[in-house]
Design a protein around this motif. Structure first.
Motif, mmCIF file in Angstrom:
data_model
loop_
_atom_site.group_PDB
_atom_site.id
_atom_site.type_symbol
_atom_site.label_atom_id
_atom_site.label_comp_id
_atom_site.label_asym_id
_atom_site.label_seq_id
_atom_site.Cartn_x
_atom_site.Cartn_y
_atom_site.Cartn_z
ATOM 1 N N PRO A 81 0.819 -1.209 0.000
ATOM 2 C CA PRO A 81 0.000 0.000 0.000
ATOM 3 C C PRO A 81 0.857 1.265 0.000
ATOM 4 N N ASP A 82 1.181 1.738 -1.232
ATOM 5 C CA ASP A 82 1.930 2.991 -1.407
ATOM 6 C C ASP A 82 3.316 2.942 -0.785
ATOM 7 N N ARG A 83 3.891 1.747 -0.658
ATOM 8 C CA ARG A 83 5.225 1.654 -0.080
ATOM 9 C C ARG A 83 6.189 1.106 -1.112
ATOM 10 N N LEU A 84 7.410 1.644 -1.098
ATOM 11 C CA LEU A 84 8.447 1.204 -2.014
ATOM 12 C C LEU A 84 9.523 0.455 -1.238
ATOM 13 N N THR A 85 10.089 -0.560 -1.871
ATOM 14 C CA THR A 85 11.213 -1.249 -1.267
ATOM 15 C C THR A 85 12.459 -0.382 -1.418
ATOM 16 N N GLN A 86 13.513 -0.763 -0.723
ATOM 17 C CA GLN A 86 14.765 -0.027 -0.847
ATOM 18 C C GLN A 86 15.275 -0.072 -2.285
ATOM 19 N N ALA A 87 15.114 -1.224 -2.934
ATOM 20 C CA ALA A 87 15.545 -1.350 -4.331
ATOM 21 C C ALA A 87 14.724 -0.445 -5.239
ATOM 22 N N ASP A 88 13.414 -0.351 -4.959
ATOM 23 C CA ASP A 88 12.551 0.537 -5.742
ATOM 24 C C ASP A 88 13.000 1.985 -5.595
ATOM 25 N N ARG A 89 13.263 2.393 -4.371
ATOM 26 C CA ARG A 89 13.686 3.779 -4.124
ATOM 27 C C ARG A 89 15.016 4.069 -4.805
ATOM 28 N N ARG A 90 15.914 3.095 -4.742
ATOM 29 C CA ARG A 90 17.211 3.275 -5.383
ATOM 30 C C ARG A 90 17.040 3.429 -6.895
ATOM 31 N N ALA A 91 16.179 2.611 -7.478
ATOM 32 C CA ALA A 91 15.947 2.676 -8.927
ATOM 33 C C ALA A 91 15.349 4.020 -9.321
ATOM 34 N N ARG A 92 14.399 4.517 -8.528
ATOM 35 C CA ARG A 92 13.790 5.812 -8.824
ATOM 36 C C ARG A 92 14.800 6.949 -8.680
ATOM 37 N N THR A 93 15.622 6.866 -7.660
ATOM 38 C CA THR A 93 16.652 7.891 -7.465
ATOM 39 C C THR A 93 17.627 7.879 -8.636
ATOM 40 N N ARG A 94 18.060 6.706 -9.017
ATOM 41 C CA ARG A 94 19.010 6.572 -10.130
ATOM 42 C C ARG A 94 18.406 7.137 -11.415
ATOM 43 N N TYR A 95 17.158 6.777 -11.681
ATOM 44 C CA TYR A 95 16.495 7.268 -12.902
ATOM 45 C C TYR A 95 16.419 8.789 -12.903
ATOM 46 N N ALA A 96 16.011 9.375 -11.785
ATOM 47 C CA ALA A 96 15.886 10.836 -11.705
ATOM 48 C C ALA A 96 17.229 11.513 -11.910
ATOM 49 N N LEU A 97 18.281 10.942 -11.347
ATOM 50 C CA LEU A 97 19.617 11.529 -11.491
ATOM 51 C C LEU A 97 20.130 11.390 -12.913
ATOM 52 N N LEU A 98 19.880 10.246 -13.550
ATOM 53 C CA LEU A 98 20.305 10.059 -14.935
ATOM 54 C C LEU A 98 19.596 11.051 -15.859
ATOM 55 N N GLU A 99 18.303 11.209 -15.649
ATOM 56 C CA GLU A 99 17.538 12.126 -16.496
ATOM 57 C C GLU A 99 18.000 13.571 -16.297
ATOM 58 N N ALA A 100 18.218 13.978 -15.051
ATOM 59 C CA ALA A 100 18.676 15.339 -14.778
ATOM 60 C C ALA A 100 20.076 15.560 -15.340
ATOM 61 N N THR A 101 20.919 14.551 -15.245
ATOM 62 C CA THR A 101 22.269 14.664 -15.809
ATOM 63 C C THR A 101 22.213 14.776 -17.323
ATOM 64 N N ALA A 102 21.345 14.004 -17.947
ATOM 65 C CA ALA A 102 21.202 14.068 -19.403
ATOM 66 C C ALA A 102 20.774 15.466 -19.841
ATOM 67 N N ARG A 103 19.839 16.053 -19.115
ATOM 68 C CA ARG A 103 19.421 17.421 -19.460
ATOM 69 C C ARG A 103 20.581 18.395 -19.283
ATOM 70 N N GLY A 104 21.341 18.221 -18.197
ATOM 71 C CA GLY A 104 22.476 19.099 -17.954
ATOM 72 C C GLY A 104 23.554 18.959 -19.013
ATOM 73 N N LEU A 105 23.840 17.733 -19.423
ATOM 74 C CA LEU A 105 24.839 17.502 -20.467
ATOM 75 C C LEU A 105 24.387 18.089 -21.793
ATOM 76 N N SER A 106 23.113 17.959 -22.073
ATOM 77 C CA SER A 106 22.577 18.503 -23.319
ATOM 78 C C SER A 106 22.701 20.017 -23.360
ATOM 79 N N ARG A 107 22.470 20.664 -22.227
ATOM 80 C CA ARG A 107 22.491 22.130 -22.180
ATOM 81 C C ARG A 107 23.905 22.694 -22.063
#
Length: 206
Positions: free
Chosen positions: A9-35
């Motif tokens: 019920p609306d809870r993420l495992t540690q692996a889920d949180r890590r995956a979401r954090t990694r995805y957000a950082l990769l996407e933000a880095t990609a935008r930064g590299l592009s700019r």
């Protein structure tokens, strides 16, 4: 890339949180590299834009180089998942190449899709792991395209001409030129990307 669904019920495992954090950082880095490119990329800004602390970033990536390399590999996989799969799934070589041209134009409307172009220009002629990673990605795509060109020539669908490896690079360069200069010009980018591909491959438009 599909993010993990909540576990329970609306809870993420540690692996889920890590995956979401990694995805957000990769996407933000990609935008930064592009700019800004690699040299001007500031990790504090990347972490802030992703919604995390710099500590969270360093928990997943040792340094800027490791982060940028992860982005290159992530973008390569993303492109193959969204566009490059047509290189193996579409049975007709010509239609596969034209579909990839159209798909690349659509894919490149996203800011993050321009990272490889930016990094290739920045590291051109330099002996650097990031430049080598980008080269390997381009070489993989070019090799797949050359294979289809050779197959199309066997059937007579693609006329004789320069070696498939050289023609594949010209094909990719033509598409890249269109999507760079027609960024945001929907739907003309798709139409002209296919037209550029047809021209390089010496195909008669139907």
């Amino acid at each position: 890339m599909t993010l993990p669904a909540p576990s329970g019920p609306d809870r993420l495992t540690q692996a889920d949180r890590r995956a979401r954090t990694r995805y957000a950082l990769l996407e933000a880095t990609a935008r930064g590299l592009s700019r800004h490119g690699y040299g001007n990329l500031v990790l504090e800004q990347v972490a802030s834009e992703a919604g995390y602390s710099r500590g969270a970033l360093y928990h997943l990536f040792a340094d800027k180089e490791e982060l940028a390399l992860a982005v290159v590999h992530w973008l390569e996989q993303t492109w193959y998942d969204e566009v490059g799969r047509l290189l193996v799934e579409e049975p007709d070589p010509v239609e596969a190449l034209l579909a990839v041209a159209r798909g690349s134009a659509i894919h490149s409307r996203r800011e993050i899709a321009r990272v490889l172009m930016t990094l290739r220009a920045e590291f051109d002629g330099r002996d650097h792991p990031i430049g080598e990673a980008v080269k390997q990605t381009v070489d993989r795509v070019a090799k797949d395209c050359a294979r289809l060109i050779a197959a199309g020539r066997k059937t007579g669908a693609i006329p004789p001409g320069p070696p498939p490896a050289a023609l594949a690079l010209a094909y990719l360069g033509a598409i890249e030129g269109v999507v760079i200069y027609l960024a945001g010009h929907d739907p003309h980018d798709v139409v002209l990307a296919e037209r550029a591909a047809r021209g390089v491959l010496d195909l008669i438009a139907t």
